[in-house]
Design a protein around this motif. Sequence first.
Motif, PDB file in Angstrom:
ATOM      1  N   GLY A  84       0.807  -1.201   0.000  1.00 47.19           N
ATOM      2  CA  GLY A  84       0.000   0.000   0.000  1.00 47.19           C
ATOM      3  C   GLY A  84       0.842   1.253   0.000  1.00 47.19           C
ATOM      4  O   GLY A  84       2.075   1.222   0.129  1.00 47.19           O
ATOM      5  N   ALA A  85       0.137   2.371  -0.139  1.00 48.96           N
ATOM      6  CA  ALA A  85       0.819   3.664  -0.139  1.00 48.96           C
ATOM      7  C   ALA A  85       1.591   3.844   1.161  1.00 48.96           C
ATOM      8  O   ALA A  85       1.094   3.546   2.248  1.00 48.96           O
ATOM      9  CB  ALA A  85      -0.201   4.786  -0.308  1.00 48.96           C
ATOM     10  N   GLY A  86       2.821   4.337   1.040  1.00 49.38           N
ATOM     11  CA  GLY A  86       3.641   4.591   2.216  1.00 49.38           C
ATOM     12  C   GLY A  86       4.341   3.379   2.777  1.00 49.38           C
ATOM     13  O   GLY A  86       4.923   3.448   3.867  1.00 49.38           O
ATOM     14  N   HIS A  87       4.310   2.253   2.053  1.00 49.75           N
ATOM     15  CA  HIS A  87       4.908   1.029   2.578  1.00 49.75           C
ATOM     16  C   HIS A  87       6.087   0.540   1.732  1.00 49.75           C
ATOM     17  O   HIS A  87       6.406  -0.653   1.720  1.00 49.75           O
ATOM     18  CB  HIS A  87       3.850  -0.074   2.673  1.00 49.75           C
ATOM     19  CG  HIS A  87       2.786   0.213   3.682  1.00 49.75           C
ATOM     20  ND1 HIS A  87       2.925  -0.052   5.031  1.00 49.75           N
ATOM     21  CD2 HIS A  87       1.573   0.797   3.553  1.00 49.75           C
ATOM     22  CE1 HIS A  87       1.849   0.321   5.673  1.00 49.75           C
ATOM     23  NE2 HIS A  87       1.004   0.848   4.798  1.00 49.75           N
ATOM     24  N   SER A  88       6.743   1.466   1.024  1.00 51.92           N
ATOM     25  CA  SER A  88       7.900   1.078   0.211  1.00 51.92           C
ATOM     26  C   SER A  88       9.012   0.507   1.070  1.00 51.92           C
ATOM     27  O   SER A  88       9.735  -0.415   0.656  1.00 51.92           O
ATOM     28  CB  SER A  88       8.418   2.289  -0.569  1.00 51.92           C
ATOM     29  OG  SER A  88       7.409   2.827  -1.391  1.00 51.92           O
ATOM     30  N   GLY A  89       9.165   1.053   2.267  1.00 53.94           N
ATOM     31  CA  GLY A  89      10.202   0.545   3.161  1.00 53.94           C
ATOM     32  C   GLY A  89       9.979  -0.907   3.522  1.00 53.94           C
ATOM     33  O   GLY A  89      10.939  -1.679   3.656  1.00 53.94           O
TER      34      GLY A  89
END
Length: 1018
Positions: A988-993
């Motif tokens: 989801g958005a904001g979960h690239s880490g």
Amino acid sequence: MAVDEQRAGSRVSRPENRLVRRGFNDPARAVRLLEGPGLEGLADDPVLLDALGATADPDLALLGLARLLEAADETDRRTLRDTLTTSKPLRDRLLGVLGVSTALGDHLARHPHDWHVLVTFELRDMHPGPEDFRRALTEGVKAEGVRAAGARGGDRSPADALRAAYRRCLLAIAARDLTGTTDLARTAAELADLAGATLQTALDLAAEQDPEAAAACRLAVIGMGKCGGRELNYVSDVDVIFVAEPREGVDEQTAVKAATRLAAALTRLCADTTGEGTIWPVDANLRPEGRNGPLVRTLASHLAYYQRWAKTWEFQALLKARPVAGDAELGAAYVEALAPMVWQAAARENFVADVQQMRRRVIDSIPATELDRQLKLGPGGLRDVEFSVQLLQLVHGRTDPALRSGNTLEALAALSRGGYVGRADAASLDTAYRFLRSLEHRIQLYRLRRTHLMPTAAEDLRRLARSLAALINDDTRADPVAALHREWKRHAVEVRRLHEKLFYRPLLDAVAELPPGAAGLTPDAARARLEALGYTDPAAALRHISALASGVSRKAAIQRTLLPVLLGWFADSADPDAGLLNFRQVSDALGRTPWYLRLLRDESAAAEQLARVLSAGRLAPDLLLRAPEAVAMLGDPQGLEPRGRAALEGEILAAVGRAGSTTAAVAAARSVRRRELFRTAAADVLGRLGDDPAEALDSSGEALTALNAATLQGALRACVAGWEAEHGDLPTRISVIAMGRFGGHELGYGSDADVLFVHEPLLGSLEEEAARAAQAVCHELRAQLGAPSTEPPLLVDADLRPEGRSGPLVRTLASYAAYYRRWSHAWESQALLRAEPVAGDPGLGARFRQLIDPLRYPGSGVPERDLTEIRRIKARIEAERLPRGADPTTHTKIGRGGLADVEWTVQLLQLQHGHALPGLRTTRTRAALAAAVDAGLVKPEDGEVLEAAWVLASRVRAAVMLVRGRPGDSFPGEARELAGVARYLGYGAGHSGELLDDYRRTTRRARVVVDRLFYGTG
């Protein structure tokens, strides 16, 4: 005999007939009740019968009235009978309640004197406020205590007294509601005020029971949700947050413990079930850390949490925070301290995406059997209105204090006055919301139970329809249930339409020509909303919207219809700016084509798919923009299904055959390839290639392999035809052998086509002449497929041939045999594990395969010297070929636990055991690994680790190409591109880490297995 029976039946049915005409369903029972105790002499009273017939459920109203009269003492019964026949307002209120609520009928049967409250409120001719309710509750608790002490020796608890007093107040609210004295907004506000007064009274009782705790702390109760917004239901959890401060001379820890005791006692007084039932549950789960956090915190503790840890939804919930009980000064300080954080929440990263995702999760959590009956949570339900309004408030309330209301209808009106929502839309939404809330209220009133589901029983639906007749724009007399359903569905459809439109449509009004007198967003407000949606260049976005939607043409009108929803779909992606730009470019190219906008307008699935594709990255839009007519396949239910090799080859060969020259023929083949690349990429982006990631990867690999093979076949046919047009019949036959990922059916979107060319002179041909012809054809094939063009190139790489770039481009079968017999190295045998004929002469391809099988599956396995050489080459590649600055933990090809690690490990097993195990004789990595596991060469758990790493690394490479439009073996460094890769992989958005962490963990585990199996260490 029959005549006598008919006459007898007629005599019996006359009073019943009168009741049937008045809407009674069980006239026989109604006659018995009218002739029973308390109602003597009223059976023929037309005023009473007409009043009963006007209620939502005459049978229920009559039963409740009979029970009330039976329970009342003689004096009260006589007074009630007289008042019923002489006072229409009292009659309408009492019967109106009894005809809707069996629960309030039960209350009146237990407390028959409470009917007087309807007269009392009538005479006051007022709308009670919080203090009125608090006074009524306090007096009720005291009076009940006095009566209980006198009548039963004091065995009645304060909790029972509070519940009885609460129901008495609820009775008065319901009476005014059901007779139209108040509207929905006022009723909901009164219910919230009653809840606040009840919380305060319960807190007072708790303080009386625990004076030590009351002396140690100041406790404020903050209303949340519908209670905080003064829009409460008849039956609902009452959401609260508790905040406390120590009194002078008391330490904080002691004060918090004391406040916790008071808060817990308050909760029990309201929620516990006694002889009077329950009031409602007090829900404190909106507090910091939810049910895992402390029930009570100090104001400083609340602030510390919200400043550091709170999530987006928690700020959205705080929008409705309002002090409702306890220490008013402390409650006001709480709201004042948190308000700045609430109204800056829209500036948080991924704010809109988080809010929208939360709404989707709510819908997804509804059981399938309830979805069509949900008034609150389902599509077109109350929550759609509330989410839309709250989202707009949080975005624009940062700069416009007029929007800062916790009440949905008040906020909607403010949004309309401020021009953030069109007046007509706001009016439609207001009407729909009022109807749905009224419907919800009527359903809950029946048994005073918390529910948001439409009933299914015919008698329940009939009662609902009759009670809401004034709100139904249809004749309810003939078929009230059908009229109710039509009205409900009409409002639900309207809510859903406006929910999808509300946040995006005013952006168009900010740039498009508005009708005279209409209000629209200012440019600043439009830019603010676009920024909140995630657009990084709102000025450019507004220019694109203006170019698409301005004007009076039919094209602009359709775009104005499409864009509100499209803008939302773009905003769901990692790069909404690119999605909007790409849409404008496609629309510019196809805008005059009659089918394009018609397709998007009439086929919502096609419009959504186009939006997803255009905003998912650069590859698919680039392919589409080169030939925008490919949009048409999005409107075909089977349009994105992968096509097989035979269908592709048939189309390409037919196009080649129609062309007038070699260049035109290869261009036709490349054109088909470009279209099919788009088909595969679009299907991949939209998740149409398979639910399982490995399945989807296999599907894309097979599709791309089939496409490149068919393209090579067509290009080879064109180049041979071109040579023959100039020189006569070709003196040799040619076969193209796929190598590497091409041969393994594992091609990615950025993969070259690794091949070997082999030819075989025809009988009677000179070998030198045949070699020159083969060389010319293969050189031409590579040049034509890689030439600059509007079509994407297919780079044909023949560097894996004997002697590499120093050797001839094409050899005879005999030359390959001689080279492999004398000069072949271990790495070449390893490379041949992936060799598979894909184009040209099939017989020659089969003979080539027979030639190389003993080399790639040697009967004696791998000699120690070759094993050492393979390991040495692998180690050198790791040390020397990793690009400078690249992170070895995230390089998908030659990094730790990446593709090379897994593939070289599997290929070593194939070289060692392929001669004995037919399952290992495959060009596909996953198939060979599965065969090694089945044969016991690899432990199942090790096989799972290797497969997971290989699949993940392959998917990352595919995602990088789809997002960036160019191949890459490392994760993108640019945040938007990394977010796009993460979205493709299901994060989801904001979960690239999290993606990077998962990749490193997965490949680290794989490297441990590789060290053990390939290097023999660990």
